[in-house]
Structure formats: structure tokens, C-alpha cells
Design a protein around this motif. Structure first.
Motif, PDB file in Angstrom:
ATOM      1  N   ALA A  20       0.836  -1.209   0.000  1.00  0.00           N
ATOM      2  CA  ALA A  20       0.000   0.000   0.000  1.00  0.00           C
ATOM      3  C   ALA A  20       0.866   1.252   0.000  1.00  0.00           C
ATOM      4  O   ALA A  20       0.546   2.247  -0.665  1.00  0.00           O
ATOM      5  N   ALA A  21       1.987   1.205   0.750  1.00  0.00           N
ATOM      6  CA  ALA A  21       2.879   2.369   0.787  1.00  0.00           C
ATOM      7  C   ALA A  21       3.543   2.583  -0.575  1.00  0.00           C
ATOM      8  O   ALA A  21       3.736   3.733  -1.010  1.00  0.00           O
ATOM      9  N   GLN A  22       3.876   1.506  -1.254  1.00  0.00           N
ATOM     10  CA  GLN A  22       4.487   1.636  -2.565  1.00  0.00           C
ATOM     11  C   GLN A  22       3.512   2.186  -3.592  1.00  0.00           C
ATOM     12  O   GLN A  22       3.898   2.949  -4.486  1.00  0.00           O
ATOM     13  N   ARG A  23       2.254   1.795  -3.471  1.00  0.00           N
ATOM     14  CA  ARG A  23       1.261   2.226  -4.455  1.00  0.00           C
ATOM     15  C   ARG A  23       0.688   3.611  -4.167  1.00  0.00           C
ATOM     16  O   ARG A  23      -0.099   4.126  -4.959  1.00  0.00           O
ATOM     17  N   GLU A  24       1.082   4.194  -3.067  1.00  0.00           N
ATOM     18  CA  GLU A  24       0.585   5.528  -2.734  1.00  0.00           C
ATOM     19  C   GLU A  24       1.125   6.537  -3.748  1.00  0.00           C
ATOM     20  O   GLU A  24       2.335   6.646  -3.961  1.00  0.00           O
ATOM     21  N   GLY A  25       0.268   7.225  -4.379  1.00  0.00           N
ATOM     22  CA  GLY A  25       0.657   8.211  -5.375  1.00  0.00           C
ATOM     23  C   GLY A  25       0.715   7.667  -6.791  1.00  0.00           C
ATOM     24  O   GLY A  25       0.955   8.443  -7.734  1.00  0.00           O
ATOM     25  N   ILE A  26       0.515   6.333  -6.976  1.00  0.00           N
ATOM     26  CA  ILE A  26       0.512   5.770  -8.326  1.00  0.00           C
ATOM     27  C   ILE A  26      -0.799   6.151  -9.006  1.00  0.00           C
ATOM     28  O   ILE A  26      -1.891   5.875  -8.481  1.00  0.00           O
ATOM     29  N   PRO A  27      -0.778   6.823 -10.166  1.00  0.00           N
ATOM     30  CA  PRO A  27      -2.021   7.331 -10.775  1.00  0.00           C
ATOM     31  C   PRO A  27      -2.853   6.271 -11.492  1.00  0.00           C
ATOM     32  O   PRO A  27      -3.982   6.576 -11.894  1.00  0.00           O
ATOM     33  N   PHE A  28      -2.333   5.069 -11.662  1.00  0.00           N
ATOM     34  CA  PHE A  28      -3.031   4.057 -12.444  1.00  0.00           C
ATOM     35  C   PHE A  28      -3.460   2.892 -11.557  1.00  0.00           C
ATOM     36  O   PHE A  28      -2.778   2.578 -10.563  1.00  0.00           O
ATOM     37  N   PRO A  29      -4.558   2.235 -11.909  1.00  0.00           N
ATOM     38  CA  PRO A  29      -4.897   0.991 -11.211  1.00  0.00           C
ATOM     39  C   PRO A  29      -3.876  -0.097 -11.534  1.00  0.00           C
ATOM     40  O   PRO A  29      -3.063   0.034 -12.456  1.00  0.00           O
ATOM     41  N   ALA A  30      -3.947  -1.210 -10.783  1.00  0.00           N
ATOM     42  CA  ALA A  30      -2.942  -2.259 -10.913  1.00  0.00           C
ATOM     43  C   ALA A  30      -2.936  -2.855 -12.321  1.00  0.00           C
ATOM     44  O   ALA A  30      -1.872  -3.187 -12.862  1.00  0.00           O
TER      45      ALA A  30
ATOM     46  N   ILE B 169      15.224   2.601 -17.394  1.00  0.00           N
ATOM     47  CA  ILE B 169      13.786   2.834 -17.548  1.00  0.00           C
ATOM     48  C   ILE B 169      13.024   2.342 -16.330  1.00  0.00           C
ATOM     49  O   ILE B 169      12.114   3.019 -15.815  1.00  0.00           O
ATOM     50  N   GLY B 170      13.360   1.142 -15.823  1.00  0.00           N
ATOM     51  CA  GLY B 170      12.657   0.616 -14.664  1.00  0.00           C
ATOM     52  C   GLY B 170      12.830   1.485 -13.437  1.00  0.00           C
ATOM     53  O   GLY B 170      11.860   1.820 -12.740  1.00  0.00           O
ATOM     54  N   GLN B 171      14.065   1.883 -13.171  1.00  0.00           N
ATOM     55  CA  GLN B 171      14.310   2.719 -11.998  1.00  0.00           C
ATOM     56  C   GLN B 171      13.685   4.094 -12.157  1.00  0.00           C
ATOM     57  O   GLN B 171      13.121   4.653 -11.203  1.00  0.00           O
ATOM     58  N   ALA B 172      13.758   4.644 -13.374  1.00  0.00           N
ATOM     59  CA  ALA B 172      13.169   5.963 -13.601  1.00  0.00           C
ATOM     60  C   ALA B 172      11.657   5.919 -13.448  1.00  0.00           C
ATOM     61  O   ALA B 172      11.044   6.861 -12.918  1.00  0.00           O
ATOM     62  N   ALA B 173      11.009   4.827 -13.905  1.00  0.00           N
ATOM     63  CA  ALA B 173       9.553   4.726 -13.780  1.00  0.00           C
ATOM     64  C   ALA B 173       9.130   4.649 -12.322  1.00  0.00           C
ATOM     65  O   ALA B 173       8.112   5.231 -11.917  1.00  0.00           O
ATOM     66  N   VAL B 174       9.920   3.961 -11.484  1.00  0.00           N
ATOM     67  CA  VAL B 174       9.587   3.866 -10.057  1.00  0.00           C
ATOM     68  C   VAL B 174       9.776   5.209  -9.375  1.00  0.00           C
ATOM     69  O   VAL B 174       8.919   5.660  -8.586  1.00  0.00           O
TER      70      VAL B 174
ATOM     71  N   ALA C  77       9.662   8.123 -10.691  1.00  0.00           N
ATOM     72  CA  ALA C  77       8.688   9.096 -11.181  1.00  0.00           C
ATOM     73  C   ALA C  77       7.295   8.826 -10.649  1.00  0.00           C
ATOM     74  O   ALA C  77       6.389   9.655 -10.859  1.00  0.00           O
ATOM     75  N   GLY C  78       7.088   7.697  -9.971  1.00  0.00           N
ATOM     76  CA  GLY C  78       5.778   7.392  -9.418  1.00  0.00           C
ATOM     77  C   GLY C  78       4.789   6.880 -10.436  1.00  0.00           C
ATOM     78  O   GLY C  78       3.576   6.941 -10.200  1.00  0.00           O
ATOM     79  N   ILE C  79       5.262   6.381 -11.574  1.00  0.00           N
ATOM     80  CA  ILE C  79       4.358   5.846 -12.592  1.00  0.00           C
ATOM     81  C   ILE C  79       3.972   4.416 -12.260  1.00  0.00           C
ATOM     82  O   ILE C  79       2.819   4.012 -12.427  1.00  0.00           O
ATOM     83  N   VAL C  80       4.941   3.624 -11.814  1.00  0.00           N
ATOM     84  CA  VAL C  80       4.690   2.240 -11.417  1.00  0.00           C
ATOM     85  C   VAL C  80       5.333   2.008 -10.061  1.00  0.00           C
ATOM     86  O   VAL C  80       6.211   2.767  -9.622  1.00  0.00           O
ATOM     87  N   SER C  81       4.899   0.940  -9.389  1.00  0.00           N
ATOM     88  CA  SER C  81       5.449   0.599  -8.087  1.00  0.00           C
ATOM     89  C   SER C  81       6.635  -0.337  -8.253  1.00  0.00           C
ATOM     90  O   SER C  81       6.785  -1.032  -9.270  1.00  0.00           O
ATOM     91  N   ALA C  82       7.478  -0.375  -7.201  1.00  0.00           N
ATOM     92  CA  ALA C  82       8.633  -1.266  -7.243  1.00  0.00           C
ATOM     93  C   ALA C  82       8.202  -2.725  -7.260  1.00  0.00           C
ATOM     94  O   ALA C  82       8.854  -3.576  -7.887  1.00  0.00           O
ATOM     95  N   ALA C  83       7.104  -3.057  -6.590  1.00  0.00           N
ATOM     96  CA  ALA C  83       6.616  -4.436  -6.571  1.00  0.00           C
ATOM     97  C   ALA C  83       6.222  -4.888  -7.976  1.00  0.00           C
ATOM     98  O   ALA C  83       6.468  -6.037  -8.353  1.00  0.00           O
ATOM     99  N   MET C  84       5.623  -3.992  -8.763  1.00  0.00           N
ATOM    100  CA  MET C  84       5.236  -4.353 -10.122  1.00  0.00           C
ATOM    101  C   MET C  84       6.466  -4.616 -10.987  1.00  0.00           C
ATOM    102  O   MET C  84       6.481  -5.535 -11.816  1.00  0.00           O
ATOM    103  N   VAL C  85       7.532  -3.843 -10.801  1.00  0.00           N
ATOM    104  CA  VAL C  85       8.766  -4.084 -11.549  1.00  0.00           C
ATOM    105  C   VAL C  85       9.336  -5.454 -11.202  1.00  0.00           C
ATOM    106  O   VAL C  85       9.815  -6.197 -12.079  1.00  0.00           O
ATOM    107  N   ILE C  86       9.260  -5.826  -9.924  1.00  0.00           N
ATOM    108  CA  ILE C  86       9.754  -7.141  -9.508  1.00  0.00           C
ATOM    109  C   ILE C  86       8.930  -8.252 -10.137  1.00  0.00           C
ATOM    110  O   ILE C  86       9.467  -9.256 -10.633  1.00  0.00           O
ATOM    111  N   VAL C  87       7.608  -8.105 -10.144  1.00  0.00           N
ATOM    112  CA  VAL C  87       6.732  -9.133 -10.719  1.00  0.00           C
ATOM    113  C   VAL C  87       7.002  -9.300 -12.208  1.00  0.00           C
ATOM    114  O   VAL C  87       7.116 -10.428 -12.720  1.00  0.00           O
ATOM    115  N   VAL C  88       7.111  -8.196 -12.936  1.00  0.00           N
ATOM    116  CA  VAL C  88       7.364  -8.265 -14.373  1.00  0.00           C
ATOM    117  C   VAL C  88       8.739  -8.872 -14.647  1.00  0.00           C
ATOM    118  O   VAL C  88       8.916  -9.652 -15.595  1.00  0.00           O
TER     119      VAL C  88
END
Length: 519
Positions: A348-358, A395-400, A402-413
Motif C-alpha cells: 500500500a505504501a508503494q502504491r501511494e501516489g501511483i495514478p493508475f490501477p494495478a 527505464i525501470g528505476q526511472a519509472a519507479v 517518477a511514481g508511474i509504477v510501483s517497485a513491486a510491479m517491476v519485480i513481478v514483471v
């Protein structure tokens, strides 16, 4: 427009007088060399790579001519074993003898010689790398096997790499490929049938099987499917694969392809058939079952425990690559209660501020990864590695950040991407890439219930598939307990003593018991 079409139907355009009638198997050769030479030149458009040499032979005053294609023949063979044999021979020919029989039996010192009696056959031999010998006064000729174009030879495999096992791979020469298989299977029951497929390309296609092991019905079905192909050109074995497979509308491959001779030899002695196409190093194997795409030739070169562990890891990787993003979307969207409290707070803390749904977050990351993978494949090798580094880190680190995606999503992908590379077959990886997106949509819409519905539909689809009449999920469905020794697990060779009964019902025993050691 309709009136113009109607007039064209009533008054079809008359063929030009210069139009060349396509030769058939019933079009005989002319009785003079000049007529045959003129026909060849006119048919091939006076192509400059067609070499025509006329000369005399001993007591034959009518003269001879040799025709071949420059670049497709071995010039040394033509000069030393054809031209020199004909021009230096002094054998007297009885007028009652057939001069072609004399040339075949006493003069030509080349191994492969065939008689030619029609235009289509003559042109086929000329364009296939053979040298055609014609004689005045005869409506037939001889085709000498002088093929000798350049190929890259036998090199190490680049796609199906192994730690332990043979390193040799097929090349683009079909004769080299058949020799590599003959080298491993010296049984006289290894039979080959050659077809010319493609109305324009006339590509050589070889059907290979072990007589007495492969079912006659399987051989007949493969032969019928190859002879019923009607297409202008065949340039790769994938063209044949698409035209002979049982089901077209499916993401799963139903014909296996490999560039390793040891894999083809193993499948042949298991009762399958192999299809080799000239011009490509990839050989087709059928029937192809689901478990075939999760096996590797290296499984039989290592110890049983290691091979079994690696095979189980492949099945686990299949599930992770297929379901990991869907599970993440379903849990973060509908089933947060399934997570431990500390993990839920962290996500939940990682997804705080993420503008998109999962789901949108996962979709963006998956599409980005697919684009990066395709770009790395198409770019030059020296740039492809740098592109992969930029894509994975920058790109992965920059996206995290910038608050576009969460770090957990990068790990899953990332885990999903790594798992998709554990399969020996690239075709199965492509199927998972396609199925991953609809499963993610079902997870975003219905949670675990959507994933379950998608998996049920997937299992039903797999059960409906067949490969040359064999159930695709065999030996899991229908269940064959005796064949489980080489399916999910790999038992010792002493325990694997029978072939798959769905592939062969006549010769199921493939090895005898080991003889006792007598010191």
C-alpha cells in the motif's frame, strides 16, 4: 466499372505470341541440341548465369552439349569429372548401342546420373545444380549430380544451447542435414521421401521416418499433407508448419522445430516423423505434444536427479510466466485480505501516489518489456546488449522514481520475464506472451474467479487440440501411467523401456534389459 469487367469477360485478352508455354512432365525434349538450347534460353530469359557448352565426343559426329547454372554447381566436379571424361574418352561406340548407356557405364566418372526425357525435368535439374548433357538426334538427356553451392557448413547451435551434449547444428543445406541424421541413425530402416513443394520455388522437402517404428497411418497422413500443399513459394520450414498443422487458430504450437540433429534422431526412434526443408536449419517434428516443448535434449545427458529437478523447474516457470502478473493484479485489486499485514502495508505504501490501477500498471510494464525484447532482437548484437541494460535499469528505476509504477510491479514483471526464458522451445514462450494479457484482463475484472475461468478455458482448449491425430496433452490426458516415467519426471534409462503407445502400437519396446556383467 461493372461494364468494363463484363467486356473483359466477353473479350479476354489474347496471349502474346512471345508467351512461353509452361513445360509439363509430358513435354518431350527436342531432337536437336539447338532447339533445346533455344528453348532453355527463351524460358529462362537469356539469363547470364546459365552456362551452355557445345563440343564433340569421340566418334559421335552429331555433337554434345552441357547445360548448368553457374554458382549452383561445383566447377571442379564439372571440369574434372564431366567435361574431361567426355573430351578425353576414346571408347568406340557400336552404332547399335545407346550412346547414353555408353556414357553412363563407361565414360562419366561421376556418381549420381539420371536420365531426362522431358522439358520440366531438364529445367528442374539445371536450376537445382545438376549438369544436363544433351545429344543431337535424341529426345532425351543425362543429368549429372554436380551440386556444389556455398553453405556455412556445420556450426555450433545458437538457439538451443547446452552445457553437455553435441554442439553441432543443422545448416541451410538439406543434404548436409540428412547426412547429420544418418550419422546418428545407421539403421537401414531410416527412410526418406523427397517432395518438391512450391509452384515457383520448387523447394526440396524431405519426409524422414524409421520404418517399422513409425505408424504407417502417421506416415501416410504426413505424405498426404505435404502433397496437398499448393503455394507459390516455400522459404522456411515455418511455411510448411503453418500449412500442415492440425489447428491454425491456437497460440500453442502443434509441430515442433529444432536445429539439433540429436533431438531429431531421438524423436525418430520414438516413432515420430521429421520434415526437412532445403534452405533452413530448422527441422520439423510431428506429432508434437505439450510435454515435448518442456523437454530438452540435455535432460538425457545429465544425471536423473538433476534432469528431474530442472524439468520440474520448467513446469514451475510455465505457471509463473503465465500467472504471476494476473495474481498480482487480482490480489491488489480484490483480495487484499489474502496478504500478511506487513506485506499489505508495504504494498500500500508503494502504491501511494501511483495514478493508475494495478491492471493499467501491469499492462504498461508488460508492453514496455515486450517492446524492449523485440528491439533487442532486431538491433545489431553490439547495440542489443546496451539496449537491454538501459531498458532493465534506467527505464525501470526511472519509472519507479517518477511514481508511474510501483517497485513491486517491476519485480513481478522481471520474475515473469526471467521465467519465460527457461523453456527450451521459443514457440511455447510466444504462446505464454499472448495468453498473459487476457488472463490479466480477467483478473482485473473478476479477481481469482476470472483467473480460474481463464484456466478452465485454457485446459479445455488444450484438450481439444491434436497433433497429427494424437491428443496434445498426452500422456497426461488421456492418462498413461506407464509413460509418466519420462513426462514430468525423468526416470533412469533402465526403467524407460517402452515408447508412447499413442504414437506406436506395433513396436512399443525400445530397449532390452541390461546384460549382467561377467568378470
Amino acid at each position: 466499372m461493372f461494364a468494363h469487367w463484363l467486356r473483359s469477360k466477353k473479350n479476354p485478352i489474347a496471349p502474346s505470341q512471345n508467351t512461353i508455354v509452361e513445360p509439363t512432365a509430358s513435354t518431350p525434349l527436342f531432337s536437336t541440341i539447338q532447339e533445346n538450347v533455344d528453348y532453355v534460353r527463351q524460358t529462362l530469359g537469356n539469363s547470364t548465369d546459365i552456362i551452355i557448352r557445345e563440343f564433340t565426343y569421340n566418334s559421335i559426329t552429331e555433337g554434345l552439349a552441357i547445360l548448368y547454372t553457374d554458382g549452383l554447381v561445383d566447377a571442379t566436379v564439372v571440369n574434372d569429372f564431366v567435361m574431361r571424361s567426355l573430351m578425353a574418352d576414346s571408347t568406340e561406340i557400336d552404332p547399335e548401342q545407346d550412346p547414353f548407356d555408353v556414357l553412363t557405364m563407361h565414360t562419366l566418372t561421376i556418381g549420381e546420373i539420371q536420365k531426362v526425357s522431358d522439358m520440366k525435368g531438364m529445367l528442374h535439374h539445371i536450376l537445382s545444380g545438376d549438369s544436363v548433357i544433351l545429344m543431337n538426334g535424341y529426345t532425351k538427356g543425362l543429368a549429372a549430380g554436380t551440386k556444389g553451392w556455398k553453405d556455412r557448413g556445420v556450426t555450433e547451435t545458437n538457439v538451443e544451447t547446452v552445457v553437455r551434449g553435441p554442439r553441432e547444428a543443422f545448416s541451410e543445406s538439406i543434404r548436409t542435414n540428412t547426412a547429420l541424421i544418418r550419422r546418428k541413425i545407421k539403421d537401414p530402416n531410416l527412410w526418406m521421401e523427397t517432395f518438391q513443394v512450391g509452384q515457383v520455388t520448387q523447394t526440396d522437402v524431405v519426409l524422414m521416418y524409421v520404418k517399422g517404428i513409425a505408424l504407417d497411418s502417421l506416415i501416410l497422413e504426413a505424405r498426404n499433407r505435404l502433397t496437398q500443399i499448393y503455394i507459390d513459394g516455400i522459404f522456411e520450414s515455418s511455411n510448411i508448419e503453418e500449412l500442415i498443422q492440425d489447428e491454425v487458430i491456437t497460440p500453442f504450437p502443434t509441430v515442433y522445430n529444432t536445429e539439433r540433429p540429436d533431438v531429431v534422431a531421438t524423436e525418430l526412434i520414438h516413432g515420430k516423423i521429421a520434415i526437412l526443408v532445403d534452405g533452413t536449419p530448422f527441422v520439423l517434428i510431428a506429432p508434437a505434444l505439450f510435454e515435448t516443448f518442456l523437454k530438452s535434449s540435455e535432460d538425457y545427458y545429465h544425471r536423473v536427479d538433476i534432469s528431474t529437478l530442472v524439468r520440474i523447474l520448467r513446469y514451475a516457470g510455465f505457471l509463473i510466466a503465465l500467472l504471476a502478473p494476473s495474481f498480482y493484479v487480482a490480489i491488489t485489486t480484490f483480495h487484499q485480505e489474502m496478504l500478511p499485514t506487513q506485506l499489505l502495508i508495504s504494498l500500500a505504501a508503494q502504491r501511494e501516489g501511483i495514478p493508475f490501477p494495478a491492471f493499467i500498471e501491469a499492462l504498461l510494464m508488460e508492453i514496455t518489456f515486450e517492446v524492449l525484447r523485440e528491439a533487442a532482437l532486431r538491433m545489431p548484437r553490439s547495440i542489443g546488449s546496451a539496449l537491454s541494460f538501459v531498458g532493465t535499469l534506467v527505464i525501470g528505476q526511472a519509472a519507479v522514481e517518477a511514481g508511474i509504477v510501483s517497485a513491486a510491479m517491476v519485480i513481478v514483471v522481471s520474475i515473469t520475464a526471467i521465467s519465460s526464458f527457461v523453456f527450451p522451445s521459443y514457440d511455447l514462450s510466444n504462446a505464454i506472451r499472448i495468453l498473459r494479457f487476457p488472463l490479466m484482463a480477467l483478473a482485473a475484472s473478476f479477481g481469482f474467479f476470472g483467473i480460474l475461468a481463464g484456466l478452465l478455458g485454457l485446459v479445455l482448449h488444450l484438450n481439444s487440440l491434436q497433433s497429427f491425430g494424437v491428443p496434445y496433452l498426452s500422456p497426461f490426458a488421456p492418462l498413461e501411467l506407464n509413460q509418466q516415467k519420462d513426462a514430468l519426471f525423468r526416470f533412469p534409462f533402465q526403467s524407460i523401456f517402452s515408447r508412447v503407445r499413442t504414437l506406436n502400437a506395433r513396436n512399443v519396446v525400445k530397449k532390452a534389459n541390461r546384460k549382467p556383467f561377467n568378470p
